[in-house]
Design a protein around this motif. Structure first.
Motif, mmCIF file in Angstrom:
data_model
loop_
_atom_site.group_PDB
_atom_site.id
_atom_site.type_symbol
_atom_site.label_atom_id
_atom_site.label_comp_id
_atom_site.label_asym_id
_atom_site.label_seq_id
_atom_site.Cartn_x
_atom_site.Cartn_y
_atom_site.Cartn_z
ATOM 1 N N ARG A 6 77.614 55.397 35.629
ATOM 2 C CA ARG A 6 77.550 56.821 35.332
ATOM 3 C C ARG A 6 76.406 57.430 36.124
ATOM 4 O O ARG A 6 75.302 56.905 36.140
ATOM 5 N N ASP A 8 74.443 61.117 36.581
ATOM 6 C CA ASP A 8 74.242 62.486 36.102
ATOM 7 C C ASP A 8 73.331 63.209 37.084
ATOM 8 O O ASP A 8 72.338 62.646 37.538
ATOM 9 N N GLY A 10 71.283 67.032 37.874
ATOM 10 C CA GLY A 10 70.853 68.264 37.243
ATOM 11 C C GLY A 10 69.866 69.015 38.102
ATOM 12 O O GLY A 10 69.179 68.437 38.949
ATOM 13 N N GLY A 27 73.948 71.313 35.521
ATOM 14 C CA GLY A 27 74.101 69.873 35.648
ATOM 15 C C GLY A 27 75.542 69.434 35.581
ATOM 16 O O GLY A 27 76.436 70.196 35.219
ATOM 17 N N CYS A 29 77.505 65.795 34.205
ATOM 18 C CA CYS A 29 77.461 64.446 33.640
ATOM 19 C C CYS A 29 78.639 63.645 34.176
ATOM 20 O O CYS A 29 79.741 64.163 34.303
ATOM 21 N N ASN A 30 78.401 62.384 34.480
ATOM 22 C CA ASN A 30 79.415 61.456 34.981
ATOM 23 C C ASN A 30 80.071 61.993 36.255
ATOM 24 O O ASN A 30 81.284 62.158 36.337
ATOM 25 N N ASN A 33 83.067 60.313 37.686
ATOM 26 C CA ASN A 33 84.272 60.351 36.854
ATOM 27 C C ASN A 33 84.825 58.946 36.597
ATOM 28 O O ASN A 33 86.023 58.733 36.523
ATOM 29 N N LEU A 55 83.861 60.353 27.717
ATOM 30 C CA LEU A 55 83.156 61.281 28.598
ATOM 31 C C LEU A 55 83.702 61.258 30.027
ATOM 32 O O LEU A 55 83.290 60.438 30.826
ATOM 33 N N ILE A 57 84.168 63.562 33.679
ATOM 34 C CA ILE A 57 83.220 64.441 34.373
ATOM 35 C C ILE A 57 83.078 65.728 33.562
ATOM 36 O O ILE A 57 84.055 66.273 33.064
ATOM 37 N N ASN A 60 77.548 71.155 32.767
ATOM 38 C CA ASN A 60 76.790 71.770 31.685
ATOM 39 C C ASN A 60 75.878 72.853 32.244
ATOM 40 O O ASN A 60 75.494 72.832 33.410
#
Length: 67
Positions: A6, A8, A10, A27, A29-30, A33, A55, A57, A60
């Protein structure tokens, strides 16, 4: 459990207008994917281990004001 991959990413920036401070966070996350299993369970009817992932992709965003 299988290995988890994973990534991330940001970015945060701040600026001030008058007496108000602004903070913006962006940001993802993942980013890769990758299918990351959250839970394993055994299915007795097929006699196999099954994986559940929660979770994918996910972008945020947050915005904060300070007076």
């Amino acid at each position: 459990m299988p290995t988890v991959l994973r990534l991330d990413l940001g970015y945060q920036f701040e600026f001030v207008t008058g007496k108000v401070g602004h903070k913006v966070n962006l940001g993802v996350c993942n980013v890769t994917n990758h299918f990351n299993p959250f839970m394993l369970y055994f299915d007795g009817t097929t006699e196999t281990w099954n994986e559940i992932a929660i979770l994918p992709i996910m972008p945020n965003f947050s915005y904060r004001l300070a007076f």
